[in-house]
Write a protein that holds these residues in place. Structure first.
Motif: not given
Length: 379
Positions: A135-139, A146-150, A221-225, A259-260
């Motif tokens: 999972l790539k994330l911005t700073l 964040t919360e992502k749907k993957i 799937i809803n991913v809470k980071v 981490e991008q």
């Protein structure tokens, strides 16, 4: 340990899990692990998901703290570099793996090392295999959470599949072997080779279904980071992996964080670093200037006479600590920009100031050298 499969789990402190301290001896840690493992053992807590998670959590803690090198790394860096992101992880192992790996501290000579405590002989609930994704994330996403749907392709039990009881183990998932020795009978318990511990064999398999009775399905799937994750860190979602053939519990979804790189801000732990270039004139006369930060642009003041290499600190403008230990700072490194080419008029104006006493280097106690600035930075 979070037991709701839809909630993202984060790691607890290993010493807290085993109820020991950093000064505890290896023998004290072994004794503490034995106590916790017996307390939360699945045979003692049947169908108790929370107890199972605590049992696995204790095994992971002991795996790190029982290894002198990894314990030293954990004491210094925490979870990020102690080996939890690669190698052993409680989310990567099922119960039999843990029994096999740590059975020696219970004095077992084979089979399930806990059988002497709880009677043994019971078929354990099978677990599906884990899934791994990146999972790539911005700073900005990392700093605030964040919360992502993957989309994830999972193996699930197919409709129309029927099973029959395994005749090798009679549905127990385990087979026992009795060997006569000079010291008497020795009994060992192993996973059934015919059904691989499932206790069942596939009987009817529709077209398009694999040999285990599973079929691939795409899930959203809803991913809470949580805020504060770092590159290489692995998070898990319980029960979001592949389902187990013939019954049991699904595996876990393991999420590797990437981490991008940000174009302006560089991360150093929970602190953020920004290189600020100011002109010679602005450094001499002072100015105010906008700099980027996680929350948007921030205007800062450059005092008259600011020296190149000065570090300005914006308190609380860094990244939140994933374990809840506050928020880092943003450190602004001031670079005085010296032009490489000058016009004739510019040279003449500067020549008039070359021998001015006020333009001769006169460092005082407030003008820290390189090593003093680094000590201040790392402090």
């Amino acid at each position: 340990m979070v037991t709701n499969p839809s909630i993202m789990s984060t790691k607890r402190d290993y010493y807290e899990i085993l109820e020991v301290t950093k000064s505890s001896t290896p023998e004290e840690i072994k004794k503490a692990y034995r106590k916790v493992a017996i307390q939360f053992h699945p045979d003692k807590n049947p169908d108790n998901k929370e107890a199972e998670e605590k049992f696995k959590e204790a095994a992971e803690a002991y795996e790190v703290l029982s290894n002198p090198e990894r314990r030293a790394q954990y004491d210094r860096f925490g979870h990020a570099r102690s080996g939890g992101n690669g190698g052993f992880s409680s989310h990567d192992m099922n119960m039999e793996d843990i029994f096999s790996q740590f059975g020696d501290i219970f004095g077992s000579s084979g089979g399930n090392p806990f059988d002497s405590f709880f009677g043994g002989g019971r078929s354990r609930q099978r677990k599906g295999s884990n899934l791994r994704i990146k999972l790539k994330l911005t700073l900005l996403e990392i700093a605030n959470g964040t919360e992502k749907k993957i989309k994830v392709n999972r193996l699930i039990r197919a409709e129309g599949v029927t099973f029959k009881t395994c005749t090798t183990c009679q549905g127990n998932g385990q087979v026992r072997k009795v060997v006569n020795t000079m010291l008497g009978q020795m009994v060992s318990t192993t996973t059934c080779p015919a059904c691989n511990g499932a206790g069942q064999l596939i009987d009817k398999r529709p077209s398009g279904v694999d040999s285990s009775g599973l079929v691939s399905k795409e899930d959203l799937i809803n991913v809470k980071v949580p805020a504060g994750v770092s590159d290489g860190m692995q998070l898990s979602m319980s029960g979001k992996g592949n389902e187990a053939p013939g019954g049991g519990v699904p595996g876990d979804l393991l999420i590797l964080i990437e981490e991008q790189e940000d174009k302006d801000l560089k991360r150093d732990g929970n602190n953020l670093i920004y290189d600020l270039h100011v002109s010679f004139i602005d450094a001499v006369l002072g100015t105010s200037i906008e700099v980027p930060s996680i929350g948007g642009k921030v205007r800062i003041k450059i005092e008259p006479g600011t020296q190149s290499g000065k570090i300005l600190r914006l308190r609380g403008k860094g990244v939140k600590d994933i374990n809840g230990y506050g928020t880092g700072d943003q450190l602004i490194y001031v670079n005085v920009w010296i032009p490489k080419k000058l016009s004739g008029e510019e040279k003449a104006n500067l020549e008039n100031l070359r021998h001015s006493a006020n333009f001769q280097p006169q460092p005082d106690a407030d003008d820290k050298g390189f090593f003093e600035r680094m000590k201040e930075y790392f402090g």
